[in-house]
Design an enzyme around this catalytic site. Structure first.
Site, PDB file in Angstrom:
ATOM      1  N   GLU A  42       0.805  -1.222   0.000  1.00  0.00           N
ATOM      2  CA  GLU A  42       0.000   0.000   0.000  1.00  0.00           C
ATOM      3  C   GLU A  42       0.841   1.278   0.000  1.00  0.00           C
ATOM      4  OE1 GLU A  42      -2.655  -0.574   3.301  1.00  0.00           O
ATOM      5  OE2 GLU A  42      -4.137  -1.594   2.051  1.00  0.00           O
ATOM      6  N   GLU A  54       6.762 -22.156   7.494  1.00  0.00           N
ATOM      7  CA  GLU A  54       7.291 -21.286   8.543  1.00  0.00           C
ATOM      8  C   GLU A  54       8.361 -21.974   9.386  1.00  0.00           C
ATOM      9  OE1 GLU A  54       4.776 -21.370  12.542  1.00  0.00           O
ATOM     10  OE2 GLU A  54       3.600 -20.560  10.876  1.00  0.00           O
TER      11      GLU A  54
END
Length: 271
Positions: A79, A110
């Site tokens: 953004e 992960e």
């Protein structure tokens, strides 16, 4: 260590609650988050100052995380270019499992301590950059491994975690610890912990961009004009900042393609 994000919820028999009770109780828990974030402002301030200084010298900010934490980092990074008109490689979000993991969980991604450094190395990371690990639990191997490797390479490291005294915070040179406590649904850190992470990332990137001169007054003068809504917003900013009418604002925006350049042109003419 004591993972408070994994502690038993303060609520039980959730399936027996009415919808109104569910919403009210989730909201009650959510209301605790901003006050908790406030306690971490000194840590956030340190990371903002260090990162802004690095970026002024040409460095970049990398977010690394897994699951919800990784997705929030990517959201914040993605953004910044449209909001502040900066290159897409100024703030980069990386997630365990790669881009596929943005939409669908990648099993055991992960748990790979080596992969984060491999991902960072693809971007030719160097000592001018900052790596910020995001992990609600504070124990994600992908994040720990990335931070450890970055430290060895002389790269500035920071983190954002939601438990106290975590392995991630011990590895990061500049930890941000936002202790959100038990979740409404036990262990579901996409809830309060995720909300806290979103708030802190908003604070970090927005403050950094302001310090780098990407906001004028309180306006997004460098935003990208990628649709009609943003073009109209840009024209309003020009009108508010200079006093010109809608037609003139539109004309200048069409001509220069930039709110900042349009304002500077009008100010030059008036001078």
């Amino acid at each position: 260590m004591d993972y408070t994000t994994e502690k038993e919820s303060n609520y039980n028999d959730l399936e027996k609650m009415s919808v109104k009770e569910l919403l009210t109780n989730i909201n009650r828990e959510d209301q605790t988050v901003p006050a908790i974030v406030e306690k971490s402002i000194p840590q956030i301030e340190t990371v903002v100052n260090i990162t802004a200084a690095k970026m002024e010298e040409g460095g970049r900010l990398f977010y690394i995380g897994a699951g919800t934490s990784g997705r929030l980092g990517i959201l914040d990074a993605s953004e910044c270019p449209p909001t502040f008109g900066v290159p897409f490689d100024w703030i980069v979000g990386l997630i365990a499992g790669g881009d596929h993991a943005i939409r669908k969980a990648v099993e055991f991604a992960e748990d790979d301590k080596e992969q984060a450094w491999k991902d960072l190395s693809e971007h030719r990371i160097n000592s001018n950059d900052v790596v910020l690990g995001i992990a609600a639990s504070g124990s994600t191997p992908y994040v720990i491994g990335g931070l450890e490797a970055a430290n060895k390479a002389g790269i500035t490291t920071a983190c954002l975690v939601c438990n106290a005294n975590t392995p991630v915070a011990k590895v990061a040179k500049f930890p941000i610890e936002v202790i959100t406590g038990p979740e409404f649904v036990t262990g579901s850190t996409r809830m309060k912990a995720g909300t806290a992470q979103k708030l802190v990332l908003n604070m970090l990137s927005t403050s950094i961009m302001i310090k780098l001169g990407r906001v004028k007054g309180n306006k997004m003068v460098d935003m990208q004009l990628t649709n009609n809504k943003l073009f109209n917003r840009g024209a309003r900013i020009i009108m508010q900042e200079t006093g010109v009418n809608q037609e003139k604002a539109n004309q200048l925006l069409e001509e220069y393609g930039s709110v900042r350049k349009a304002i500077e042109k009008i100010q030059d003419i008036k001078a």
